[in-house]
Design a protein around this motif. Sequence first.
Motif, mmCIF file in Angstrom:
data_model
loop_
_atom_site.group_PDB
_atom_site.id
_atom_site.type_symbol
_atom_site.label_atom_id
_atom_site.label_comp_id
_atom_site.label_asym_id
_atom_site.label_seq_id
_atom_site.Cartn_x
_atom_site.Cartn_y
_atom_site.Cartn_z
ATOM 1 N N TYR A 127 0.857 -1.174 0.000
ATOM 2 C CA TYR A 127 0.000 0.000 0.000
ATOM 3 C C TYR A 127 0.901 1.235 0.000
ATOM 4 C CZ TYR A 127 -3.598 3.354 1.160
ATOM 5 O OH TYR A 127 -4.440 4.444 1.125
ATOM 6 N N ASP A 128 0.852 1.958 -1.106
ATOM 7 C CA ASP A 128 1.774 3.070 -1.305
ATOM 8 C C ASP A 128 1.362 4.287 -0.478
ATOM 9 O OD1 ASP A 128 4.018 4.096 -2.398
ATOM 10 O OD2 ASP A 128 3.012 4.902 -4.174
ATOM 11 N N VAL A 129 2.278 4.763 0.335
ATOM 12 C CA VAL A 129 2.004 5.935 1.178
ATOM 13 C C VAL A 129 3.092 6.971 0.916
ATOM 14 C CG1 VAL A 129 1.959 6.761 3.572
ATOM 15 C CG2 VAL A 129 0.852 4.609 2.978
ATOM 16 N N PRO A 130 2.701 8.179 0.509
ATOM 17 C CA PRO A 130 3.733 9.185 0.232
ATOM 18 C C PRO A 130 4.402 9.670 1.516
ATOM 19 C CG PRO A 130 1.511 10.081 -0.100
ATOM 20 C CD PRO A 130 1.336 8.678 0.326
ATOM 21 N N ASN A 131 5.711 9.514 1.563
ATOM 22 C CA ASN A 131 6.555 10.113 2.584
ATOM 23 C C ASN A 131 5.942 10.397 3.956
ATOM 24 O OD1 ASN A 131 9.002 10.807 3.267
ATOM 25 N ND2 ASN A 131 9.108 12.744 2.110
ATOM 26 N N LEU A 132 5.960 9.433 4.840
ATOM 27 C CA LEU A 132 5.422 9.618 6.188
ATOM 28 C C LEU A 132 6.570 9.419 7.191
ATOM 29 C CD1 LEU A 132 2.598 9.900 7.680
ATOM 30 C CD2 LEU A 132 2.708 7.419 7.933
ATOM 31 N N PRO A 133 6.933 10.456 7.949
ATOM 32 C CA PRO A 133 8.080 10.322 8.859
ATOM 33 C C PRO A 133 7.684 9.597 10.154
ATOM 34 C CG PRO A 133 7.207 12.541 8.954
ATOM 35 C CD PRO A 133 6.335 11.795 7.994
ATOM 36 N N ILE A 134 7.419 8.320 10.045
ATOM 37 C CA ILE A 134 6.868 7.567 11.181
ATOM 38 C C ILE A 134 7.955 6.740 11.870
ATOM 39 C CG2 ILE A 134 6.238 5.526 9.783
ATOM 40 C CD1 ILE A 134 3.629 5.400 11.432
ATOM 41 N N ALA A 135 7.803 6.539 13.170
ATOM 42 C CA ALA A 135 8.678 5.620 13.918
ATOM 43 C C ALA A 135 7.846 4.972 15.015
ATOM 44 C CB ALA A 135 9.847 6.390 14.514
ATOM 45 N N GLU A 167 -10.766 2.250 6.198
ATOM 46 C CA GLU A 167 -10.962 3.334 5.221
ATOM 47 C C GLU A 167 -10.454 4.658 5.776
ATOM 48 O OE1 GLU A 167 -11.593 2.680 2.092
ATOM 49 O OE2 GLU A 167 -11.669 0.620 2.817
ATOM 50 N N ASP A 168 -10.758 4.931 7.042
ATOM 51 C CA ASP A 168 -10.275 6.171 7.677
ATOM 52 C C ASP A 168 -8.743 6.189 7.724
ATOM 53 O OD1 ASP A 168 -12.899 6.805 8.082
ATOM 54 O OD2 ASP A 168 -12.911 6.384 10.240
ATOM 55 N N MET A 169 -8.161 5.026 7.985
ATOM 56 C CA MET A 169 -6.693 4.919 8.069
ATOM 57 C C MET A 169 -6.057 5.234 6.719
ATOM 58 S SD MET A 169 -3.997 4.282 9.848
ATOM 59 C CE MET A 169 -4.251 3.333 11.332
ATOM 60 N N LYS A 170 -6.665 4.743 5.646
ATOM 61 C CA LYS A 170 -6.113 5.020 4.304
ATOM 62 C C LYS A 170 -6.096 6.530 4.049
ATOM 63 C CE LYS A 170 -7.818 0.869 1.966
ATOM 64 N NZ LYS A 170 -8.837 0.470 0.979
ATOM 65 N N VAL A 171 -7.181 7.198 4.417
ATOM 66 C CA VAL A 171 -7.255 8.653 4.215
ATOM 67 C C VAL A 171 -6.162 9.342 5.038
ATOM 68 C CG1 VAL A 171 -8.688 10.710 4.557
ATOM 69 C CG2 VAL A 171 -9.734 8.603 3.694
ATOM 70 N N ALA A 172 -6.026 8.930 6.297
ATOM 71 C CA ALA A 172 -5.018 9.545 7.181
ATOM 72 C C ALA A 172 -3.611 9.332 6.624
ATOM 73 C CB ALA A 172 -5.131 8.959 8.586
ATOM 74 N N LEU A 173 -3.342 8.139 6.090
ATOM 75 C CA LEU A 173 -2.014 7.849 5.531
ATOM 76 C C LEU A 173 -1.768 8.689 4.280
ATOM 77 C CD1 LEU A 173 -1.894 3.955 6.003
ATOM 78 C CD2 LEU A 173 -0.422 5.625 7.153
ATOM 79 N N LEU A 222 -0.111 11.956 10.730
ATOM 80 C CA LEU A 222 0.411 10.988 11.688
ATOM 81 C C LEU A 222 -0.435 10.909 12.962
ATOM 82 C CD1 LEU A 222 2.679 9.007 11.822
ATOM 83 C CD2 LEU A 222 4.189 10.807 12.622
ATOM 84 N N GLU A 223 -0.900 12.060 13.398
ATOM 85 C CA GLU A 223 -1.743 12.140 14.594
ATOM 86 C C GLU A 223 -2.992 11.256 14.412
ATOM 87 O OE1 GLU A 223 -0.862 15.096 16.859
ATOM 88 O OE2 GLU A 223 -1.945 13.807 18.264
ATOM 89 N N ARG A 224 -3.620 11.396 13.280
ATOM 90 C CA ARG A 224 -4.852 10.652 12.972
ATOM 91 C C ARG A 224 -4.539 9.153 12.789
ATOM 92 N NH1 ARG A 224 -9.530 9.776 13.999
ATOM 93 N NH2 ARG A 224 -10.957 9.177 12.371
ATOM 94 N N VAL A 225 -3.405 8.852 12.153
ATOM 95 C CA VAL A 225 -2.975 7.447 11.994
ATOM 96 C C VAL A 225 -2.885 6.810 13.376
ATOM 97 C CG1 VAL A 225 -0.988 5.967 11.368
ATOM 98 C CG2 VAL A 225 -1.743 7.775 9.803
ATOM 99 N N GLY A 226 -2.236 7.527 14.297
ATOM 100 C CA GLY A 226 -2.083 7.021 15.658
ATOM 101 C C GLY A 226 -3.424 6.844 16.356
ATOM 102 N N GLN A 227 -4.291 7.841 16.229
ATOM 103 C CA GLN A 227 -5.620 7.762 16.888
ATOM 104 C C GLN A 227 -6.384 6.527 16.435
ATOM 105 O OE1 GLN A 227 -7.659 11.344 15.710
ATOM 106 N NE2 GLN A 227 -6.600 12.623 17.218
ATOM 107 N N ILE A 228 -6.407 6.308 15.119
ATOM 108 C CA ILE A 228 -7.187 5.179 14.581
ATOM 109 C C ILE A 228 -6.551 3.849 15.012
ATOM 110 C CG2 ILE A 228 -8.071 4.064 12.487
ATOM 111 C CD1 ILE A 228 -7.773 6.888 11.123
ATOM 112 N N ALA A 229 -5.216 3.784 14.929
ATOM 113 C CA ALA A 229 -4.531 2.534 15.292
ATOM 114 C C ALA A 229 -4.770 2.209 16.770
ATOM 115 C CB ALA A 229 -3.034 2.657 15.014
#
Length: 319
Positions: A163-171, A211-217, A222-229
Amino acid sequence: MSETKGQTAIAHTNIAFIKYWGKADPILNLPTTSSLSLTLNEYYTKTRVEEADEDSLMINELKQDSKRVHEFLNVLREEMGDFPPLRVISENKVPLSAGLASSASSFAALTAAVAKHNNWDLSLEELSCLARRGSGSATRSFFPDFAIWDKGHDDKSSFAHHYDVPNLPIALVVCKISGTIKKVSSSDGMRRAQTSPNYDAWVKESAKQLEDMKVALQNADLERVGQIAEANALAMHGLNLTATDRRFTYFNQNTMKVMEEVKVLRAKGYIAYATMDAGPNVKIITSLEQAEDIKAYLTERFRKIQFDIATPGPGISYE
Ligand code: PMV
């Protein structure tokens, strides 16, 4: 002297942000939900297969019970055509104490090594489909960075893809809390979780969260990615607590304490969200920039817990 004929593959483990927690078909390992994960650079399994007199398994130079591997190799023989017995030699760089699913990288590496050894010409998706029969989470360990395992509806339609995600500075800050509670295997845990009265609602909610996670990614939010996860993980663990068949939890006191600190970190303005799997360990989703600070903060408070920083990792490779 000629070298023993063999093949080596390397697969990195992955951590699900939208979890797989329940089977629609326990024999085929078809899941009740689709899941989404991040492959991790720091943890991997390197597996060599060699022709031998019988199927056997060595992990980190120690001989292991090979029942599960033998059964999986027999599934591959049934699906792809017979091949001679194999000695499976694995080097596992997934700290079991980190509570990361070593079965994900193990079954992905094994599937890839066997396929290459037998000259099967398969796409990554086809390999993912085969690996599913060994371990569900292994479907996602063929791909770099993010992967989605589409639940599908039968053997051929249930596999993961990149799943291609443009440049996300995640750790991730991985907290290696050691488990003292009795381990419930993921298969047993899922079976029991599926007896929760909340299970059907979880399946529905999980589809929405994906679906919400895909939009956040896609928005690199990142904040929203974390909330959903975090919400997805907590609901998964809620199923374990509300199972009508021997309710249980993977959490221990340190799990709860670290989760409290995650809230404190958020109140201080950090991006910090928790996700947990079939064990007591907490993985904190944050940014590359804040990971060191969070690690230092937690190390100060939990002298006996070790913390690692993990970053996005590569897909399958061969040696
Ligand atoms: O396929 P298994 O047995 O490794 O199950 C994995 C289950 C979780 O790690 C808890 C969630 C997931 O999607 O990886």
